[in-house]
Design an enzyme around this catalytic site. Sequence first.
Site, PDB file in Angstrom:
ATOM      1  N   ILE A 277      95.384  34.409 -52.305  1.00 52.97           N
ATOM      2  CA  ILE A 277      96.021  34.636 -51.003  1.00 52.97           C
ATOM      3  C   ILE A 277      96.228  33.294 -50.321  1.00 52.97           C
ATOM      4  O   ILE A 277      95.549  32.324 -50.661  1.00 52.97           O
ATOM      5  CB  ILE A 277      95.171  35.561 -50.103  1.00 52.97           C
ATOM      6  CG1 ILE A 277      95.943  35.995 -48.864  1.00 52.97           C
ATOM      7  CG2 ILE A 277      93.881  34.873 -49.716  1.00 52.97           C
ATOM      8  CD1 ILE A 277      97.154  36.829 -49.132  1.00 52.97           C
TER       9      ILE A 277
ATOM     10  N   HIS B 283      93.317  22.573 -48.397  1.00 51.02           N
ATOM     11  CA  HIS B 283      93.701  23.936 -48.765  1.00 51.02           C
ATOM     12  C   HIS B 283      94.881  23.958 -49.734  1.00 51.02           C
ATOM     13  O   HIS B 283      94.729  24.286 -50.910  1.00 51.02           O
ATOM     14  CB  HIS B 283      94.027  24.736 -47.510  1.00 51.02           C
ATOM     15  CG  HIS B 283      94.358  26.165 -47.786  1.00 51.02           C
ATOM     16  ND1 HIS B 283      95.124  26.929 -46.935  1.00 51.02           N
ATOM     17  CD2 HIS B 283      94.048  26.983 -48.826  1.00 51.02           C
ATOM     18  CE1 HIS B 283      95.253  28.146 -47.430  1.00 51.02           C
ATOM     19  NE2 HIS B 283      94.617  28.201 -48.583  1.00 51.02           N
TER      20      HIS B 283
ATOM     21  N   HIS C 103      95.742  25.420 -54.178  1.00 45.60           N
ATOM     22  CA  HIS C 103      96.970  26.101 -54.595  1.00 45.60           C
ATOM     23  C   HIS C 103      97.798  25.253 -55.554  1.00 45.60           C
ATOM     24  O   HIS C 103      98.173  25.700 -56.649  1.00 45.60           O
ATOM     25  CB  HIS C 103      97.817  26.445 -53.368  1.00 45.60           C
ATOM     26  CG  HIS C 103      97.306  27.580 -52.568  1.00 45.60           C
ATOM     27  ND1 HIS C 103      97.821  28.856 -52.660  1.00 45.60           N
ATOM     28  CD2 HIS C 103      96.321  27.643 -51.630  1.00 45.60           C
ATOM     29  CE1 HIS C 103      97.183  29.657 -51.831  1.00 45.60           C
ATOM     30  NE2 HIS C 103      96.262  28.945 -51.194  1.00 45.60           N
TER      31      HIS C 103
ATOM     32  N   ASN D 251      89.648  28.588 -47.175  1.00 47.77           N
ATOM     33  CA  ASN D 251      90.663  29.581 -46.817  1.00 47.77           C
ATOM     34  C   ASN D 251      90.161  30.638 -45.845  1.00 47.77           C
ATOM     35  O   ASN D 251      90.796  30.900 -44.815  1.00 47.77           O
ATOM     36  CB  ASN D 251      91.204  30.276 -48.064  1.00 47.77           C
ATOM     37  CG  ASN D 251      92.320  31.252 -47.734  1.00 47.77           C
ATOM     38  OD1 ASN D 251      93.448  30.845 -47.472  1.00 47.77           O
ATOM     39  ND2 ASN D 251      92.017  32.543 -47.721  1.00 47.77           N
TER      40      ASN D 251
END
Length: 833
Positions: free
Chosen positions: A833, A494, A499, A689
């Site tokens: 998010i 993740h 990100h 996610n």
Amino acid sequence: MRRLFHRRKKLKGRVVLMHKNLLDAKNVSTVRGVVDTSRCILSSTLIDTLSAFSNRCVSIRLISATRAAVGKKAYLKGVFTTIPTLEPEECEFDVYFDWDVEEMGIPGAFTIKNHLTVEFFLVSLTLEDVPTREEPMHFVCNSWVYNHFVYTEDRIFFSNETYVPNETPVPLVNYREEELQILRGNGKGKLKQYHRVYDYDVYNDLGNPHTSGHLARQVLGGSDTHPYPRRGRTGRKPTIEDCNSERPGHRIYVPRDEHFGHLKSSEFLSSVIKSSARKVLHLHKPLLDSITSKEEFNSFDEVHKLFDVHELCEGGFEHSFPVPHVIRVSKSAWMTDEEFAREMLAGANPCTIRCLQKFPPQSKLDSSVHGDQTSKMTEQQLEINLEGLTVDKAIKCRRLFILDYHDVFMSFLGRINEDTPKAYATRTILFLKDDGTLKPLAIELSLSQHSSGQVGALSKVVLPAEKGVENTIWLLAKAHVIVNDSCYHQLISHWLNTHAVIEPFIIATNRNLSVLHPLHKLLFPHYRDTMNINALARQSLINADGTIEQSFLSGKYSMEISSAMYKDWVFPDQALPADLIKRGMAIEDSSSPNGLGLVIEDYPFAVDGLEIWDAIKIWVQEYVSLYYPTDVAVQQDTELQAWWKEVVEKGHADLKDKPWWPKMKTLEELIQSCSTIIWIASAFHAAVNFGQYPYGGFILNRPTLSRRLIPEKGTPEYDEMEKNPEKAYLRTITPKYETLVDLSVIEILSKHASDEVYLGQRDNPNWTSNRRAIEAFKRFGEKLSEIEKNISERNHDPNLKNRTGPAHLPYTVLLPTSEKGLTFRGIPNSVSI
């Protein structure tokens, strides 16, 4: 009407903007912030009222794309309020330009000056009835505009035309280059809210030595020992205690256009407040009275009470968490071996399982440092449940699989277990049954050995058992596997692989690809909100003593572990087909439509993902080919080449010498690279996610911490395990407080905002003037709609047992669209998010 404007040499424009939002998150970080903001609002409103009455609030000058001409100032018409709003509301203003098309040519850009003290969000400018054009001319802006005194150069916006650099109209060339230079900045000083600078820095702001020595953390990036992708530079000063660490603060600079929009700011803030209030309320409920970080739940039923429905308490906040999807139909299916294995293919982290190529499993750790790390599993242990096959035969038939976290955690296990032994590094072997489902065969639990001058692994193998204390030991072994998986999922699958690795692409794009550039228009939607959510993560999630360190096994070594895994990150392997082949989950098959044959045909993440990957690549190929007919065109694009050079040499500088980087000399390299970027930011992020709360919201199913090893026979803990298996399980996994911290965060992270823009959608239909590009994008959207139907049909096929499993939980996370909220579906365009 067209003739009238032409005769008067006037052009009519329509400007759309939004006022500042009162609930902008950065203005409500503290109570003091709200008060200070209110005072600023009052004072600025008094000043701006004078400008409003004079009708001189905002001025615009058109710039020609075909002549060396700049128009006169034109002011917005109408009443202009500067009071921040609670709700996002677009306001339209007319503006009339003195502009003779015959003399001055066709406009291609405009500059704007904000004469007010308060910034506003400029949405668009539309020029109507432009002579020689059949349709209105659109300028898509979507940018905050501050008072003109804070800018060294006037703010400029370009029309929605698209040009590679050498085709830019001559009058716009300098404007194009100057705008990119502004966005690069000069690399100096602390960046302020109104700056628009995109620059690189290392992760030197995760620790807080200024507060306490135990909060100091390694700098990630800029070294061979701790490599890392770069993040956005803020320019904050170093701490006194450590000149290499950036001074922390409650606000982290992010270019203002990267902040959440009005709607999302309000909704995100509301979620944070509700989550915090819920946690406080829980702390005062009898269930969690006198809670400590060491206290565990007393029974499985007590965990279920977290999701009981209660009346709304005073203030309107709910007592309970939403019921996680994994227990909505069955409260006990999570305990089965079938669900344990199925979630490796269709769960929160479906991208780590590999096809076993060699037995026993091999370690890649340096034996001179770590000793012998070879697996202690034997063929006899596996063949008990191999349905008559030998291990060698099962490997050749591609029916053995492994979830291997041995090397990932073994390097850190000594430090994690330094005070109290509590965690293992795990290997799990699984068998592909005739019905297409997986059956776990064995779990290896390993500890690091550093005693009597010996180094290596102390390992034991646990086999499946259906009853008695052996069944409890098997359940605990599975829990230790899931704790490893939860940590790896959050830190690597993740955080790191979506990100962190995407942020350098965002920075490089803004620094090197003009908004006029075709690749900027292609990639820009897939960067929305990412820098902002990453900055928020550095403040409260991945920072020292943040949520990850508090509630996950890896603790203060969390980000170091992700750095260690970044050493093995390979950009081309992030493409789904390459990833599946690398993990042995697919083989090349020319007879297949996408050229791949899945080793496990019912692999929901791969089946759905490959359809989406193919749709993305076809869309990218159609779009890019509009502007690059040959490889030479790619090589001659100066902005493109500068962009890629900076991605490699600055954004991912610690890996810049790796030979696997595409050279960006061919059209195929460009298509594959852009497809990979879009896949990472959209579908892959969605896959890792939005299943967090549906699966992990039930802590018994996905514990994040282990607090003790499996009890040894002859100890009081073993006797307790025999008498009360639930108690033994709960004393092993995440305790009460950390559970609340984890659930409060992943509930927020698993939700969609009401203004989310999903894959195949754009927030403005006028994002380009190229009709062929718009038609290709429409086909992309239609293909995604078709894929959505295909996924739904597969979820209703009883022969595909991995689609729903014992928990009766359909695999919906890669359905492209979604409604607002906790839906367990939907692919946003970006890591938003």
